[in-house]
Scaffold this motif. Structure first.
Motif, PDB file in Angstrom:
ATOM      1  N   LEU A  64       0.827  -1.203   0.000  1.00  0.00           N
ATOM      2  CA  LEU A  64       0.000   0.000   0.000  1.00  0.00           C
ATOM      3  C   LEU A  64       0.869   1.263   0.000  1.00  0.00           C
ATOM      4  N   LEU A  65       1.917   1.268   0.830  1.00  0.00           N
ATOM      5  CA  LEU A  65       2.822   2.419   0.860  1.00  0.00           C
ATOM      6  C   LEU A  65       3.541   2.604  -0.476  1.00  0.00           C
ATOM      7  N   LEU A  66       3.968   1.508  -1.091  1.00  0.00           N
ATOM      8  CA  LEU A  66       4.622   1.606  -2.402  1.00  0.00           C
ATOM      9  C   LEU A  66       3.678   2.191  -3.445  1.00  0.00           C
ATOM     10  N   PHE A  67       2.430   1.743  -3.457  1.00  0.00           N
ATOM     11  CA  PHE A  67       1.461   2.284  -4.407  1.00  0.00           C
ATOM     12  C   PHE A  67       1.152   3.756  -4.124  1.00  0.00           C
ATOM     13  N   LEU A  68       1.042   4.116  -2.858  1.00  0.00           N
ATOM     14  CA  LEU A  68       0.733   5.496  -2.490  1.00  0.00           C
ATOM     15  C   LEU A  68       1.890   6.431  -2.856  1.00  0.00           C
ATOM     16  N   ILE A  69       3.086   6.099  -2.410  1.00  0.00           N
ATOM     17  CA  ILE A  69       4.257   6.934  -2.700  1.00  0.00           C
ATOM     18  C   ILE A  69       4.545   6.942  -4.201  1.00  0.00           C
ATOM     19  N   GLY A  70       4.462   5.787  -4.818  1.00  0.00           N
ATOM     20  CA  GLY A  70       4.706   5.704  -6.253  1.00  0.00           C
ATOM     21  C   GLY A  70       3.693   6.479  -7.068  1.00  0.00           C
ATOM     22  N   GLY A  71       2.429   6.388  -6.689  1.00  0.00           N
ATOM     23  CA  GLY A  71       1.394   7.119  -7.423  1.00  0.00           C
ATOM     24  C   GLY A  71       1.557   8.623  -7.298  1.00  0.00           C
ATOM     25  N   ILE A  72       1.831   9.101  -6.075  1.00  0.00           N
ATOM     26  CA  ILE A  72       2.014  10.536  -5.874  1.00  0.00           C
ATOM     27  C   ILE A  72       3.253  11.023  -6.624  1.00  0.00           C
ATOM     28  N   SER A  73       4.350  10.292  -6.549  1.00  0.00           N
ATOM     29  CA  SER A  73       5.572  10.698  -7.245  1.00  0.00           C
ATOM     30  C   SER A  73       5.388  10.653  -8.757  1.00  0.00           C
ATOM     31  N   PHE A  74       4.709   9.642  -9.251  1.00  0.00           N
ATOM     32  CA  PHE A  74       4.479   9.525 -10.688  1.00  0.00           C
ATOM     33  C   PHE A  74       3.623  10.677 -11.206  1.00  0.00           C
ATOM     34  N   ILE A  75       2.570  11.015 -10.470  1.00  0.00           N
ATOM     35  CA  ILE A  75       1.696  12.120 -10.880  1.00  0.00           C
ATOM     36  C   ILE A  75       2.430  13.457 -10.776  1.00  0.00           C
ATOM     37  N   ALA A  76       3.187  13.657  -9.690  1.00  0.00           N
ATOM     38  CA  ALA A  76       3.924  14.916  -9.539  1.00  0.00           C
ATOM     39  C   ALA A  76       4.989  15.065 -10.624  1.00  0.00           C
ATOM     40  N   GLY A  77       5.710  13.988 -10.925  1.00  0.00           N
ATOM     41  CA  GLY A  77       6.716  14.035 -11.979  1.00  0.00           C
ATOM     42  C   GLY A  77       6.105  14.271 -13.344  1.00  0.00           C
ATOM     43  N   SER A  78       4.975  13.644 -13.607  1.00  0.00           N
ATOM     44  CA  SER A  78       4.289  13.855 -14.885  1.00  0.00           C
ATOM     45  C   SER A  78       3.815  15.298 -15.015  1.00  0.00           C
ATOM     46  N   TYR A  79       3.294  15.857 -13.934  1.00  0.00           N
ATOM     47  CA  TYR A  79       2.853  17.246 -13.959  1.00  0.00           C
ATOM     48  C   TYR A  79       4.039  18.192 -14.186  1.00  0.00           C
ATOM     49  N   GLY A  80       5.167  17.932 -13.511  1.00  0.00           N
ATOM     50  CA  GLY A  80       6.348  18.777 -13.680  1.00  0.00           C
ATOM     51  C   GLY A  80       6.908  18.717 -15.089  1.00  0.00           C
ATOM     52  N   ILE A  81       6.941  17.535 -15.672  1.00  0.00           N
ATOM     53  CA  ILE A  81       7.439  17.394 -17.044  1.00  0.00           C
ATOM     54  C   ILE A  81       6.483  18.072 -18.021  1.00  0.00           C
ATOM     55  N   TYR A  82       5.183  17.917 -17.810  1.00  0.00           N
ATOM     56  CA  TYR A  82       4.217  18.590 -18.680  1.00  0.00           C
ATOM     57  C   TYR A  82       4.320  20.113 -18.541  1.00  0.00           C
ATOM     58  N   ASN A  83       4.504  20.594 -17.311  1.00  0.00           N
ATOM     59  CA  ASN A  83       4.649  22.025 -17.067  1.00  0.00           C
ATOM     60  C   ASN A  83       5.901  22.571 -17.763  1.00  0.00           C
ATOM     61  N   LEU A  84       6.987  21.813 -17.737  1.00  0.00           N
ATOM     62  CA  LEU A  84       8.213  22.214 -18.435  1.00  0.00           C
ATOM     63  C   LEU A  84       7.986  22.234 -19.944  1.00  0.00           C
ATOM     64  N   TYR A  85       7.247  21.265 -20.456  1.00  0.00           N
ATOM     65  CA  TYR A  85       6.910  21.232 -21.882  1.00  0.00           C
ATOM     66  C   TYR A  85       6.050  22.434 -22.258  1.00  0.00           C
ATOM     67  N   ASP A  86       5.104  22.780 -21.396  1.00  0.00           N
ATOM     68  CA  ASP A  86       4.241  23.925 -21.650  1.00  0.00           C
ATOM     69  C   ASP A  86       5.044  25.233 -21.623  1.00  0.00           C
ATOM     70  N   LYS A  87       5.997  25.336 -20.702  1.00  0.00           N
ATOM     71  CA  LYS A  87       6.844  26.534 -20.644  1.00  0.00           C
ATOM     72  C   LYS A  87       7.729  26.656 -21.876  1.00  0.00           C
ATOM     73  N   SER A  88       8.078  25.537 -22.473  1.00  0.00           N
ATOM     74  CA  SER A  88       8.952  25.591 -23.650  1.00  0.00           C
ATOM     75  C   SER A  88       8.265  26.272 -24.820  1.00  0.00           C
ATOM     76  N   LYS A  89       6.940  26.207 -24.865  1.00  0.00           N
ATOM     77  CA  LYS A  89       6.193  26.858 -25.939  1.00  0.00           C
ATOM     78  C   LYS A  89       6.088  28.364 -25.726  1.00  0.00           C
ATOM     79  N   LYS A  90       6.085  28.797 -24.465  1.00  0.00           N
ATOM     80  CA  LYS A  90       5.848  30.203 -24.147  1.00  0.00           C
ATOM     81  C   LYS A  90       7.132  31.023 -24.007  1.00  0.00           C
TER      82      LYS A  90
END
Length: 138
Positions: free
Chosen positions: A8-34
């Motif tokens: 349960l802890l692995l899924f919780l920590i992994g899910g939060i880290s995966f979502i946060a990392g995906s958001y950060g990478i998408y945000n960096l991609y979005d900044k590259s356009k602007k």
């Protein structure tokens, strides 16, 4: 019971880290356009040694000079990459309206990519060690 808690802890920590990392990478991609993309040169590099709680920390501050469409500009930033030296050329993204707002994409990419990879590893590990319930009906 312990294995269920660990999974349960692995899924919780992994899910939060995966979502946060995906958001950060998408945000960096979005900044590259602007932003505008250019190459900056590290003209000055200062390393300070600080002590906190009986540990030594090094703070590296760099003066990065880059050329905008209208003029040359510079910015002072804290660097986390230990392989950037004085005279190094690095990629710089700046806001065309506010040229002092600078992003160093390599550093942000490494940070968000590491968080994403850690999350993916935790999710994979949680799936790998979870017990497989197979029903054998006859």
């Amino acid at each position: 019971m312990k294995s269920k808690t660990i999974i349960l802890l692995l899924f919780l920590i992994g899910g939060i880290s995966f979502i946060a990392g995906s958001y950060g990478i998408y945000n960096l991609y979005d900044k590259s356009k602007k932003t505008e993309h250019t190459t900056g040169i590290v003209t000055h590099l200062k390393t300070e040694k600080t002590y906190r709680h009986r540990k030594i920390y090094y703070k590296r501050t760099a003066r990065i000079q880059y050329e905008t469409k209208r003029y040359k500009s510079h910015v002072r930033m804290q660097l986390h990459n230990p392989f950037i030296f004085q005279g190094s050329e690095i990629s710089v993204w700046y806001n065309p309206d506010r040229t002092e707002e600078v992003i160093i994409p390599f550093e942000e990419g490494i940070i968000w990519g590491s968080i994403w990879a850690f999350g993916a590893f935790c999710l994979f590990l949680g799936i790998a060690i979870s017990p497989r319930h197979t029903s054998t009906r006859k």
